[in-house]
Motif scaffolding. Structure first.
Motif, short mmCIF file in Angstrom:
data_model
loop_
_atom_site.label_atom_id
_atom_site.label_comp_id
_atom_site.label_asym_id
_atom_site.label_seq_id
_atom_site.Cartn_x
_atom_site.Cartn_y
_atom_site.Cartn_z
N TYR A 12 -58.70 87.83 -15.84
CA TYR A 12 -57.90 87.91 -17.21
C TYR A 12 -58.08 86.75 -17.77
O TYR A 12 -58.49 85.70 -17.16
CB TYR A 12 -56.43 87.89 -16.39
CG TYR A 12 -55.92 89.16 -15.94
CD1 TYR A 12 -55.48 90.43 -16.48
CD2 TYR A 12 -56.15 89.45 -14.28
CE1 TYR A 12 -55.09 91.54 -15.77
CE2 TYR A 12 -56.02 90.73 -13.89
CZ TYR A 12 -55.47 91.74 -14.61
OH TYR A 12 -55.05 92.89 -13.94
N ARG A 16 -53.34 83.96 -21.36
CA ARG A 16 -52.51 85.17 -21.51
C ARG A 16 -51.68 85.11 -20.29
O ARG A 16 -50.30 85.60 -20.30
CB ARG A 16 -53.13 86.37 -21.64
CG ARG A 16 -53.75 86.46 -23.29
CD ARG A 16 -54.49 87.68 -23.67
NE ARG A 16 -53.65 88.73 -23.70
CZ ARG A 16 -52.88 89.07 -24.72
NH1 ARG A 16 -52.66 88.33 -25.91
NH2 ARG A 16 -51.95 90.45 -24.79
N VAL A 17 -52.21 85.03 -19.18
CA VAL A 17 -51.34 85.01 -17.93
C VAL A 17 -50.44 83.99 -17.86
O VAL A 17 -49.08 84.36 -17.32
CB VAL A 17 -52.37 84.88 -16.38
CG1 VAL A 17 -51.55 84.77 -15.53
CG2 VAL A 17 -53.49 85.86 -16.44
N SER A 20 -47.53 85.40 -20.16
CA SER A 20 -47.06 86.31 -19.53
C SER A 20 -45.84 86.00 -18.43
O SER A 20 -44.74 86.59 -18.66
CB SER A 20 -47.88 87.51 -18.90
OG SER A 20 -48.79 87.86 -20.08
N ARG A 25 -42.66 89.11 -18.54
CA ARG A 25 -43.32 90.34 -18.96
C ARG A 25 -44.64 90.35 -19.39
O ARG A 25 -45.39 89.28 -19.65
CB ARG A 25 -42.52 91.01 -20.03
CG ARG A 25 -42.64 90.57 -21.30
CD ARG A 25 -41.86 91.42 -22.42
NE ARG A 25 -41.95 90.73 -23.75
CZ ARG A 25 -42.86 90.82 -24.61
NH1 ARG A 25 -44.12 91.08 -24.21
NH2 ARG A 25 -42.91 90.17 -25.76
N GLN A 26 -45.28 91.38 -19.19
CA GLN A 26 -46.79 91.70 -19.77
C GLN A 26 -46.83 91.57 -21.18
O GLN A 26 -45.80 92.01 -21.89
CB GLN A 26 -47.44 92.84 -19.10
CG GLN A 26 -48.84 92.96 -19.49
CD GLN A 26 -49.39 94.25 -18.81
OE1 GLN A 26 -48.89 94.90 -18.27
NE2 GLN A 26 -50.74 94.39 -19.08
N LEU A 27 -47.75 90.71 -21.87
CA LEU A 27 -47.90 90.87 -23.27
C LEU A 27 -48.56 92.16 -23.75
O LEU A 27 -49.22 92.75 -22.95
CB LEU A 27 -48.95 89.63 -23.47
CG LEU A 27 -48.82 88.37 -23.35
CD1 LEU A 27 -49.73 87.34 -23.56
CD2 LEU A 27 -47.39 87.85 -23.95
N GLU A 31 -49.73 91.15 -29.25
CA GLU A 31 -49.43 89.61 -29.27
C GLU A 31 -50.56 88.64 -28.78
O GLU A 31 -51.41 88.95 -28.02
CB GLU A 31 -48.43 89.37 -28.07
CG GLU A 31 -47.08 90.27 -28.47
CD GLU A 31 -46.18 90.30 -27.39
OE1 GLU A 31 -44.77 89.86 -27.86
OE2 GLU A 31 -46.49 90.52 -26.23
N VAL A 33 -51.98 84.59 -27.91
CA VAL A 33 -51.45 83.52 -27.45
C VAL A 33 -52.26 82.28 -28.43
O VAL A 33 -53.47 82.28 -28.10
CB VAL A 33 -51.68 83.27 -25.88
CG1 VAL A 33 -51.21 81.99 -25.42
CG2 VAL A 33 -50.86 84.29 -25.25
N VAL A 50 -46.60 82.59 -27.98
CA VAL A 50 -47.06 83.85 -28.33
C VAL A 50 -46.74 84.18 -29.88
O VAL A 50 -45.47 84.11 -30.50
CB VAL A 50 -46.03 84.85 -27.54
CG1 VAL A 50 -46.60 86.41 -27.78
CG2 VAL A 50 -46.54 84.30 -25.92
#
Length: 82
Positions: A12, A16-17, A20, A25-27, A31, A33, A50
């Protein structure tokens, strides 16, 4: 070069992690970053936001980060890996 993290044998994008986890929540795929300072290796939470694709491109243009090749690396103060 974006930093990656492996979770359960899957890679990943680290930024982004982090985003999130921060928003809880998961992107969505739509969306983006954005690295506020333009340095894609600076994944500190205070450097991430984001945004939409449009806003991400606008940020890059306004900050002279919208380029390619060696100019891309120079704009981000990063060295190109060979």
């Amino acid at each position: 070069p974006y930093m990656r993290v492996k979770v359960n044998k899957k890679l990943y994008l680290q930024h982004r992690v982090i985003a999130s986890v921060h928003i809880g929540r998961q992107l969505f795929a739509s969306e983006i970053v954005n690295h506020i300072d333009g340095n894609t290796t600076n994944n500190k939470l205070c450097n991430l936001e984001v945004v939409s694709q449009h806003d991400n491109v606008q940020h890059a243009v306004e900050n002279k980060l919208y380029c390619s090749g060696s100019a891309w690396h120079e704009a981000r103060n990063a060295t190109k890996s060979l």
